[in-house]
Design an enzyme around this catalytic site. Structure first.
Site, mmCIF file in Angstrom:
data_model
loop_
_atom_site.group_PDB
_atom_site.id
_atom_site.type_symbol
_atom_site.label_atom_id
_atom_site.label_comp_id
_atom_site.label_asym_id
_atom_site.label_seq_id
_atom_site.Cartn_x
_atom_site.Cartn_y
_atom_site.Cartn_z
ATOM 1 N N ARG B 206 0.814 -1.225 0.000
ATOM 2 C CA ARG B 206 0.000 0.000 0.000
ATOM 3 C C ARG B 206 0.850 1.280 0.000
ATOM 4 O O ARG B 206 0.400 2.323 0.443
ATOM 5 C CB ARG B 206 -0.991 0.020 1.166
ATOM 6 C CG ARG B 206 -2.001 -1.121 1.121
ATOM 7 C CD ARG B 206 -3.191 -0.865 2.015
ATOM 8 N NE ARG B 206 -4.049 -2.050 2.059
ATOM 9 C CZ ARG B 206 -3.992 -2.978 3.006
ATOM 10 N NH1 ARG B 206 -3.145 -2.852 3.994
ATOM 11 N NH2 ARG B 206 -4.793 -4.031 2.966
ATOM 12 N N LYS B 228 2.514 11.166 -11.764
ATOM 13 C CA LYS B 228 1.595 10.322 -12.524
ATOM 14 C C LYS B 228 2.274 8.987 -12.790
ATOM 15 O O LYS B 228 3.341 8.940 -13.409
ATOM 16 C CB LYS B 228 1.231 10.976 -13.859
ATOM 17 C CG LYS B 228 0.109 11.980 -13.771
ATOM 18 C CD LYS B 228 -0.405 12.294 -15.162
ATOM 19 C CE LYS B 228 -1.500 13.328 -15.151
ATOM 20 N NZ LYS B 228 -1.987 13.634 -16.512
ATOM 21 N N GLU B 270 7.728 17.030 -25.949
ATOM 22 C CA GLU B 270 7.193 17.562 -24.694
ATOM 23 C C GLU B 270 7.803 18.931 -24.374
ATOM 24 O O GLU B 270 7.138 19.797 -23.796
ATOM 25 C CB GLU B 270 7.454 16.592 -23.536
ATOM 26 C CG GLU B 270 6.863 15.196 -23.707
ATOM 27 C CD GLU B 270 5.338 15.131 -23.545
ATOM 28 O OE1 GLU B 270 4.700 16.180 -23.345
ATOM 29 O OE2 GLU B 270 4.795 14.015 -23.630
ATOM 30 N N LYS B 312 6.753 22.247 -15.513
ATOM 31 C CA LYS B 312 6.000 21.094 -15.015
ATOM 32 C C LYS B 312 5.771 21.214 -13.514
ATOM 33 O O LYS B 312 4.661 20.972 -13.018
ATOM 34 C CB LYS B 312 6.764 19.797 -15.341
ATOM 35 C CG LYS B 312 6.100 18.513 -14.842
ATOM 36 C CD LYS B 312 5.076 17.991 -15.807
ATOM 37 C CE LYS B 312 4.380 16.741 -15.310
ATOM 38 N NZ LYS B 312 4.715 15.540 -16.064
ATOM 39 N N GLU B 322 -4.911 16.929 -11.305
ATOM 40 C CA GLU B 322 -5.469 17.226 -12.625
ATOM 41 C C GLU B 322 -6.953 17.530 -12.588
ATOM 42 O O GLU B 322 -7.756 16.892 -13.269
ATOM 43 C CB GLU B 322 -5.177 16.058 -13.592
ATOM 44 C CG GLU B 322 -5.406 16.446 -15.047
ATOM 45 C CD GLU B 322 -4.805 15.432 -16.031
ATOM 46 O OE1 GLU B 322 -3.589 15.195 -15.962
ATOM 47 O OE2 GLU B 322 -5.538 14.900 -16.857
ATOM 48 N N ARG B 326 -3.650 21.191 -14.808
ATOM 49 C CA ARG B 326 -2.683 20.159 -15.175
ATOM 50 C C ARG B 326 -3.026 19.477 -16.491
ATOM 51 O O ARG B 326 -2.150 18.975 -17.200
ATOM 52 C CB ARG B 326 -2.553 19.121 -14.051
ATOM 53 C CG ARG B 326 -1.509 18.073 -14.350
ATOM 54 C CD ARG B 326 -1.125 17.242 -13.147
ATOM 55 N NE ARG B 326 -0.099 16.290 -13.534
ATOM 56 C CZ ARG B 326 0.607 15.567 -12.702
ATOM 57 N NH1 ARG B 326 0.410 15.665 -11.411
ATOM 58 N NH2 ARG B 326 1.526 14.730 -13.139
ATOM 59 N N ASN B 330 -1.387 18.026 -21.409
ATOM 60 C CA ASN B 330 -1.711 16.958 -22.351
ATOM 61 C C ASN B 330 -2.019 17.463 -23.755
ATOM 62 O O ASN B 330 -2.685 16.768 -24.535
ATOM 63 C CB ASN B 330 -2.888 16.135 -21.819
ATOM 64 C CG ASN B 330 -2.442 15.166 -20.748
ATOM 65 O OD1 ASN B 330 -1.477 14.423 -20.938
ATOM 66 N ND2 ASN B 330 -3.120 15.167 -19.612
ATOM 67 N N HIS B 333 -1.952 15.044 -26.612
ATOM 68 C CA HIS B 333 -1.874 13.687 -26.064
ATOM 69 C C HIS B 333 -3.118 12.854 -26.351
ATOM 70 O O HIS B 333 -3.020 11.631 -26.427
ATOM 71 C CB HIS B 333 -1.618 13.744 -24.559
ATOM 72 C CG HIS B 333 -0.188 14.067 -24.215
ATOM 73 N ND1 HIS B 333 0.434 15.226 -24.630
ATOM 74 C CD2 HIS B 333 0.746 13.384 -23.502
ATOM 75 C CE1 HIS B 333 1.682 15.248 -24.177
ATOM 76 N NE2 HIS B 333 1.900 14.143 -23.486
ATOM 77 N N HIS B 337 -2.355 9.546 -27.887
ATOM 78 C CA HIS B 337 -2.653 8.253 -27.254
ATOM 79 C C HIS B 337 -3.432 7.359 -28.214
ATOM 80 O O HIS B 337 -3.239 6.140 -28.247
ATOM 81 C CB HIS B 337 -3.463 8.464 -25.971
ATOM 82 C CG HIS B 337 -2.637 8.969 -24.829
ATOM 83 N ND1 HIS B 337 -3.189 9.365 -23.632
ATOM 84 C CD2 HIS B 337 -1.302 9.143 -24.688
ATOM 85 C CE1 HIS B 337 -2.228 9.770 -22.817
ATOM 86 N NE2 HIS B 337 -1.072 9.642 -23.437
ATOM 87 N N HIS B 350 6.294 7.574 -27.760
ATOM 88 C CA HIS B 350 5.290 8.469 -27.188
ATOM 89 C C HIS B 350 5.410 9.881 -27.753
ATOM 90 O O HIS B 350 4.422 10.486 -28.183
ATOM 91 C CB HIS B 350 5.427 8.484 -25.666
ATOM 92 C CG HIS B 350 4.507 9.437 -24.976
ATOM 93 N ND1 HIS B 350 3.145 9.366 -25.075
ATOM 94 C CD2 HIS B 350 4.757 10.518 -24.171
ATOM 95 C CE1 HIS B 350 2.580 10.342 -24.372
ATOM 96 N NE2 HIS B 350 3.545 11.053 -23.810
#
Lengths: 449, 449
Positions: B206, B228, B270, B312, B322, B326, B330, B333, B337, B350
């Protein structure tokens, strides 16, 4: 929360078999004797504290039969049809949430709907509970609420399925159903479903809302409260997971009507635990009322659930991430997890393993000279009354115990820390500072090889 | 943190090709023009704000060659052997952490060791990076630190392995090595390793400590910062994961010496993104210096990494989970994606997919009338300079885009929200309030069917 603020203690209530000490403290806020001595793994006691416990006495909407009322302690009148739930708050700042306790709560759609924010809900349940309560839960989520659509995923039932393969079925369903970040996952079932659904909610899109609807005593008194979620690994229990709090916990005590005898008893292992580690009055009440609980007296069950949740909520509020105090909730669990892992998940119910583990932890505490033998006897007696095992299965060997206990989450820098009883009833320590000989003796006393 | 408090801007620094506006704001704290218009999914603009960005100018310990110095903007002298890292702080209250940036930082054991608390470390790396840097990292963790033992797990390399099966290998190794809650996971590699190791650290017992040692531009400027973590699902990227912050990020720019050309360019996608969404000065600097970056000028690389991390860090500090701001990180993205998922993970890098996706987002912004065509042309030009694609692969169809975009994390109650440019260079919106026709037109413009 709104629901709890309207609850008031009822001055007309007269608990019938309340121990004297309990009666002396029947105000909203009272001291619960819970001396908890914490020890670091390489030093002596660090602190000894008496915690104050805020007890919110709501009206428990359960009917009291004449025969049981004389034996059940409660501070509220019976109101089977009033529909006003008892509310226990888990105080965690902006992650606080209510536990609703009462009979027929699934017939009160508002309780669930106030915690649904998006348009989609995924109910996660299993092949046993789904046929019994899924339709009822879907009704509760959607009646008068046409904007919400509900999907469901029905998993196989049993601890042996609490693994990554089963978890992936939840993700598959969520993604195929195009659930988004505003969705809510609802766990409908026992501890296995709650743990898996919670971990899925923690991980899906990096975290979505979830709600617990526990349907076993085990889940209602323990696993659904406090945000521990996760799955098992073949080498150990609950080794993969997250701390992730629900939006609310809804305990409809009517769901216990369909609970098998063995599952009922399994849950009482955790109820007994609360008494032993921090609430001697509650333990004494259980000694007087275990036969009533076993007979499923609704008032006794509601009281045991409420008081267990109050204990759990207080501990979680003080130590959410288990840096110390919260570990005491694991009395008997290190031995118990070894039994569950060693026997194969699903062979023994969690509470059965915890019961045997508790006897072993108590035995070890006695060998260390930390408790007197009257406590040992009382623990054995109450577990026997609850028809719970007081020794591990014969298959377990000393080596099996040691190998599973080595990967327990309470190991720190190679040292196994245990929860052991110390002092009077209701007192325990979480410590790595104990004589290894006592652990060995206990293991050998309970294993043939 | 201690390391950053000793850093001061150097008055003797004279940036050579700094745009005038940048020079005007060369103090520690200055305004970066980043008009960010937020729109809820069913209404117009909610707020327009100018954010202040705290820029800590440390000494970048990189040697500047005479030829490149004339083209590289930096506020610090070259100190290749000084070993003093630039430090960018990610300000998240009790989860704050430093990003160390510099050459040769893996030769400074103290930087890593100050963040190790228990006795055991698990380094997670892959078959490409392991042979190059694993021994160096183990040395950095253990030299003068005999109490720490280091285990490692070497995963296959590539986005196609960022899944549950590979993740389980990390858990298997951690459990077999009997790691406990005080252990630290170290991610040594690119974004895939960082995301998987971070999610494993979030979930093991955990939650245990972890450290990021990113070895690609992509990971250094983006994925290692901000917490993330996650894995892919066959139906979509990063759908399973956690927000989980590291103890520190250590960027040794020397690791870029072994980075393949294609990976280098991928990371620049990026870098370009930061300029487009919030930092026009940085974009203008990139336009002047892209050829220097492509030639791996160490000073230019260090500057681009630092300024990207500053952008960032600021965004993450303002919106960790987010909820709005935030999401602007993206840009490109959602389209990207879809390309990665549609082509099969690992076919396109990517950053390559993000580059093509950025062109699509910019095209759509132009169709909506939100930007003028000079920005469209400048984006295409800089991506071409970086040898990045400016269109999706021919295999992609409109339907493929739509089906993957439907499960994007930015969908809310069925509505796809996108990051689009709006206004002058460096301004963007995150919104679901756009004409669907523009999206359709963009998809059809870039797909044959």
């Amino acid at each position: 929360m709104a629901a709890s603020s309207s609850l008031r203690p009822n001055p007309h209530t007269s608990p019938l078999s309340t121990p004297r000490r309990q009666q002396q403290h029947s105000s909203l806020s009272r001291a619960i004797p819970c001396s908890l001595s914490f020890q670091s793994h390489n030093s002596g006691s660090v602190s000894l504290r008496y915690l104050r416990c805020r007890v919110e006495s709501g009206r428990v909407p359960l009917r009291v039969s004449a025969s049981s009322a004389t034996q059940v302690m409660d501070q509220a009148p019976s109101r089977a049809s009033s529909g006003v739930p008892t509310v226990v708050e888990v105080d965690l700042g902006d992650r606080s949430y209510p536990i609703y306790i009462g009979s027929g709560l699934l017939d009160q759609p508002d309780l669930l709907q106030r915690h649904i924010h998006g348009k989609k809900v995924l109910v996660v349940t299993n092949t046993t509970i789904g046929p019994l309560y899924l339709d009822k839960v879907i009704d509760a989520l959607t009646v008068g609420n046409p904007n919400v659509s509900v999907e469901s995923v029905i998993l196989p039932d049993g601890e042996q399925y609490k693994n990554m393969d089963t978890l992936m079925k939840v993700f598959d369903k969520a993604i195929e159903s195009r659930l988004d970040r505003r969705c809510t996952f609802v766990a409908l079932g026992g501890g296995v479903i709650g743990d898996m659904c919670g971990y899925a909610a923690a991980s899906f899109l990096r975290g979505v809302n979830f709600i617990q609807i526990p349907t076993t005593v085990m889940a209602q008194v323990d696993s659904s409260v406090g945000g521990k979620t996760g799955i098992n690994h073949r080498l150990g229990k609950n080794l993969i997971g997250a701390f992730y709090q629900p939006q609310c916990v809804l305990i409809d005590t009517n769901t216990l009507n369909t609970l098998p005898e063995r599952e009922l008893a399994s849950g009482f292992a955790e109820v007994i635990k609360y008494g032993l580690i921090r609430d001697a009055d509650f333990f004494e009440w259980q000694e007087k009322n275990m036969h009533v609980l076993m007979a499923r007296d609704p008032n006794a069950l509601a009281y045991a659930i409420k008081r267990s949740c109050q204990n759990k909520a207080e501990v979680v509020s003080l130590d959410e991430k288990e840096s110390g105090l919260r570990a005491t909730l694991n009395l008997g669990h290190t031995f118990g997890h070894a039994i569950e892992t060693g026997c194969g998940y699903g062979q023994w119910l969690h509470g059965e393993a915890v019961a045997a583990g508790t006897v072993m932890a108590v035995d070890m505490s006695y060998r260390l000279g930390w408790i007197d033998d009257s406590i040992v006897k009382r623990v054995q007696k109450i577990l026997e009354q609850a028809k719970l095992p007081i020794a591990p299965p014969e298959i377990m060997t000393v080596d099996m115990f040691k190998s599973v206990m080595a990967v327990d989450k309470k190991v720190a820098d190679g040292l196994l820390r245990l929860i052991l009883l110390k002092g009077s009833l209701g007192s325990c320590v979480f410590t790595g500072d104990y004589d290894r000989k006592a652990l060995d003796e206990t293991l050998h006393a309970f294993c043939k090889s």
